[in-house]
Scaffold this motif. Structure first.
Motif, short mmCIF file in Angstrom:
data_model
loop_
_atom_site.label_atom_id
_atom_site.label_comp_id
_atom_site.label_asym_id
_atom_site.label_seq_id
_atom_site.Cartn_x
_atom_site.Cartn_y
_atom_site.Cartn_z
N ALA A 227 35.06 41.30 41.02
CA ALA A 227 36.08 40.51 41.48
C ALA A 227 36.55 39.64 40.12
O ALA A 227 37.88 39.54 39.86
N ARG A 230 38.76 42.04 38.08
CA ARG A 230 40.01 42.52 38.94
C ARG A 230 40.94 41.51 38.66
O ARG A 230 42.33 41.31 38.61
N THR A 231 40.42 40.03 38.99
CA THR A 231 41.22 38.71 39.04
C THR A 231 41.79 38.65 37.61
O THR A 231 42.95 38.33 37.37
#
Length: 240
Positions: A227, A230-231
């Motif tokens: 996460a 990806r962010t």
């Protein structure tokens, strides 16, 4: 090296270390202008040198000091050469693991970046202060485009440096996550590759996001939190 023969790895290493003779330096400088294979070998040796230095530093730091009697020439036997040999073996093992197999295909550069990034630890970057900008304007000039902003969600920027792959400049921007994981955003010119959307993957056991845009390849890699990567990758992509 003979007058007309190929350059050995030892010749090229001395050249990169600044220890080659003026004649050899001149010959290699001239040859690399027209010899793509020579430029690739030089790039490979540069990366290997950086990786060896990074891998050996913690090993040598933990090795014992050279005994005083050895320095004074009184000791005939000492464990120091054994410890140095162990350090060299560990470094060699890292390099064989990273580069022992041939890597072929359009994404070769990402495999090399991943092998390099796998050697980073939190301590590699934590001693560097957080920075708000890339101060070296020459990096953008070498790459042929402006660098993305360093204000990336979830990451703290620490430094940028110029590397290379197969004769192409490769800029590495290094970050730390809030949890202390080292992360790198690497950018390389790929003028023959079409644009491709952001994709998530794993390389060398690390989370990674990669995409191509406007003739450049991008790889954001580090840590084990998908996460976070990806962010951060979406944040970079939005700023391009």
């Amino acid at each position: 090296m003979t007058a007309h023969g190929p350059f050995s790895d030892e010749d090229l290493t001395r050249f990169l270390d600044g220890e080659a003779s003026p004649e050899d330096i001149a010959a290699i400088v001239v040859a690399q202008d027209t010899d793509l294979d020579l430029r690739r070998r030089l790039d490979r040796l540069r990366v290997l040198g950086d990786m060896a230095a990074m891998a050996s530093a913690p090993v040598l730091a933990s090795a014992p000091s050279v005994p005083a009697d050895l320095v004074q020439g009184r000791s005939k036997r000492s464990p120091w050469p054994v410890r140095l040999g162990l350090a060299a073996s560990l470094v060699l093992g890292v390099l064989i693991g990273a580069f022992g197999g041939a890597r072929q295909g359009p994404d070769d550069w990402m495999a090399y970046v991943a092998a390099y990034q796998a050697l980073y630890t939190e301590e590699t970057l934590s001693s560097l202060p957080a920075a708000q900008t890339v101060t070296d304007a020459g990096l953008a000039q070498a790459l042929g485009r402006d660098l993305p902003p360093v204000d990336v969600e979830g990451l703290s920027f620490r430094r940028a440096q110029l590397l290379g792959y197969e004769g192409q400049p490769l800029v590495q921007m290094a970050f730390l996550t809030e949890g202390g994981a080292p992360v790198a955003l690497c950018i390389i010119a790929l003028p023959r590759q079409d644009d491709s959307p952001l994709r998530m993957t794993q390389l060398e056991g690390m989370q990674a996001a990669h995409w191509t845009d406007g003739g450049y390849g991008y790889l954001l890699i580090g840590g084990d939190e998908q996460a976070v990567i990806r962010t951060a990758a979406l944040d970079v992509l939005d700023d391009l």
